[in-house]
Design a protein around this motif. Sequence first.
Motif: not given
Lengths: 438, 336
Positions: B31-58
Motif C-alpha cells: 500500500g505504501v509503495t503504491l501511494i508513493y509510486g502514483i501519488l508521490r509521497f510517503s503516506n504517514f496515515a497508512h498505519g492508521d488506515t490499517m487501524a481504521f479498516g480493521t475497526m470497520a471490519t471488527i
Amino acid sequence: MTHSMRAPALFALVVVLIIGTGYVQGPNTALTIVNYGLISAIMALGVNLQWGFAGLFNVGIMGFVALGGLASVLMSMPPVKEAWVAGGVNILGGLAIGAATIIAAVLAQTRMSGRGKTLVTLAVLIVGFFAFRTVFDAGVVAVEAVNPASTGYLGGLNAFDQGWFSILGWIFGGVLAAGAAWLIGKTALGLRSDYLAIATLGIAEIILAILKNEDWLSRGVKNVVGLPRPVPYETDLQNDPAFVERAAGLGYEAVEASTLFTKLLYAGLFSIFLLVILWMAQMALKSPWGRMMRAIRDNEVAAEAMGKHVTARHLQVFILGSAICGIAGAMITTLDSTLTPTSYQPLRFTFLIWVMVIVGGSGNNFGAVLGGFLIWWLWVQVEPLGQMLMNGVTAGMADGSALKAHLLDSVAHMRLLTMGLILLLVLRFSPRGLVPER
Amino acid sequence: MDILNALVVLTNFVIVPGLAYGAQLAIGALGVTLIYGILRFSNFAHGDTMAFGTMATILFTWAFQAAGISFGPLPTALLALPLGIAVTGLFLLGTDRVVYRFYRQQKAKPVILVIVSLGVMFIMNGLTRFIIGVRDINFSDGERFIITARNFKEMTGLDEGLAIKTTQGITIVTALVVMAVLFWFLNKTRTGKSMRAFSDNEDLALLSGINPERVVMVTWLIVAALATTAGVLYGLDKSFKAFTYFQLLLPIFAAAIVGGLGSPVGAIAGGFVVAFAEVAITYPLKKVLGYLLPDNLAPDALVQLISTDYKFAVSFVILIIVLLFKPTGLFKGQSV
C-alpha cells in the motif's frame, strides 16, 4: 489590520487568554499554562529552525525531548554509590567496548579495500557484540539488583545535591539531543526528503524503548521521581516565617503563596532561556547564514550551484534545532520533577509542536513563540470545552443509554481530532500561519 | 533426531511466525509503495488506515456474530472483510476529495503532502479511538489451530511440537491471493497498465490520454483493500489496538524502502526481510542450540541477541543500512 500590528495584537490576545484563565480557573492554573507555554515556545523555536529555516521535516521531536528528560535525570539526580560499586565498571567497560566496536567497524569499512572488507567488518561487529553483551549484561544485573524498589539504577552526577545542577542538566539535554541528531542527520540527510521523516520517526521510537527498558539508566517504567530542582521547595517556604509574613502582607495564604512563588521563579528561569534562544534565532535569521539557509530551502539546486554545501548546512541546522528541543525536554522533566517514560506520546510531543509551528507561522520566530503559547492554551482547554460540548450533545439523550455513555467516555480522544483538524485547516487556508514570514 | 527437533523448534518459533508477520508487512508495504509510486509521497496515515479498516471490519464482524452468521472453522472477520474494505475505500476517497486533491492540483512539494498525511493520520487515529476505544480487542473466532503442538508430537514422535495457528495459515494464503490478484491487475488489465505508466512517467501518461483522477481513485481503492486486509490479518494473528498500528508504520516503511519505494515486488521482498530479521534476532536461540551443540557446549543463557522490546530497532537498523549502502533499495525503486 496592518501587517506590522498583527503580531502584537495576537500576542495581546494570548495575554488576555491567560489572564482570563487566571480569573476563571485561578492564578495557579494560569501560571501552569504559562510555564508549559514557555517550554512549548522553546520547542517550537527548535522545530521552526528545522522546518521554517531549512525545510527539514522532523517527525521524531518526541525522541529528542525524551533524551533531554534523560539528561536532566543524569545531571541532577544524586549518584547511587552502591550501584556504581556493584556494576559501574562493567557498564562503563561494556559501553566502551560497544563504542570501540562501532569505531573499528567504521574504520574497517572506510580504510580497507578489496574482498576482505565486508568479512572483517562483520567479524568485528559480531565479536564486539558478544564481548559487549558479556561485560555489559553482568553490570546491568548487578546495578539493577541494588535496592530495586527505590533505586536500581546508577543515578546522576549530582554528588553534592545542588539544585542548580538541573540547569546544567538542561544544557546537557541539548548536547545529548545534538548527538542523536548528528547520528540521524549523517545517514538520512542528503537523500530524499521523506527519508529524514522516516528515520526520525524510528529514532524516536528507539529512544523511548531505551528509556522504558534500560532500568540501569533511567529506572525504566518504574520512573525517576523527586528530581532536585533549581527553585526552593514549597514546604521550605511555608516553614520560613519571613516568607509567610510577606505573603500575608500581600494578602495570600502561605500555601497558595508558596506554589505561586515557585511557579513564578520557574517562569522567570524559562523566560531567560526562551529570550536567549529567541534572540539567537533572530540573529541567525538575519545573518548571512540565515539568508543562506532560506536560499537553500527555497531552491536547493540554485544554492548548490552557488557553491553552498547543502547537506552540511542541513546537518548543521538539524543538529541545532534538535538541541533546542532537547533543552526544552530537560526543562519539562525538571518542572514535573519526574521522568515518566510512558508519558511520552507522539501526539503530545511531536505532533502538537508541529501544529504550534505551522499555526504560528513557519519561518517566523515570533510566530513559533506565539503558536507555542496559543496552541498550548488550546490544548489544555480543549478537554473541558469538549466535555461541555459532549454534555450539550448528549443532554437530550436518555440517561443510561449506551451511546451517551460512549460519547462521554470518548471526550479524551477529542484532542487528536481537534489538533488534526486545526493542522489541516491552517495548511489549507492559511499555509503561512498567523504571523507569516516576512 | 536432534537436528530434526532443532528444525521443528526453529520452524515453530521463527519460520512460521516470520512468514505470517512478513506477509502482513508485505501487504502493508504494498500500500505504501503504491501511494508513493502514483501519488508521490510517503503516506504517514497508512498505519492508521490499517487501524481504521480493521475497526470497520471488527464492527461488521460483531454484527455478523450477533446475527448468528459464522464462517465455519474460519474467523467471521473474513466474511466481514469485503464490507470493511468498502467502508475504508469510501473513507479514503473522501479524504482524497477533501484533503489531498487540493495539494495535487497545486502541485505542492512532496514534503507538504507528508505533513498533510500526518494531519490525516491524527484525524483517523482520533476517529478510530472515538468509535472503538483504545482497548485490546480480540476478534478472532473459529478453529484456533490447524495443527496443535500435541497432535504434531503424536504424529511425528518428536520431542518438540509444531503449532500452526489458523490465523497464520489464513494470513499466508490470503497474502498469496492478494499478491497474485494485484500483479495480475497491474500487468494485465488496462487500468493496471495505465497505473504503471502513470507511475513511471506522469507527463507521458497524461499525453497518452490517461485520466489522472481515475488512476488516483483506483489507487486509493486498492490501497484501502491492501491496508484493510493487512490490518485485519495482523489483528486476527495478534489483537487489535489502535496504537500498535501506528507503531507498525516503522517496519512497514522499512520494508517499502528496503525493497525500493515504488516497486511492488520490492515491497513484498522487503516485508519478509524485515519480518525475518525482527523475529530471528529477538528469538532466544537457547533451545535450538541446545539440540544442535554437544551437551557440554549447550548455552545456559537465553542466547537472545536483542530483547523483544527493541524489535523496532531491528527495522530501524535495516533501514539505516539500506539508506547508507543502497538508497534505492533492493529492487531499484524511485529515488530523488
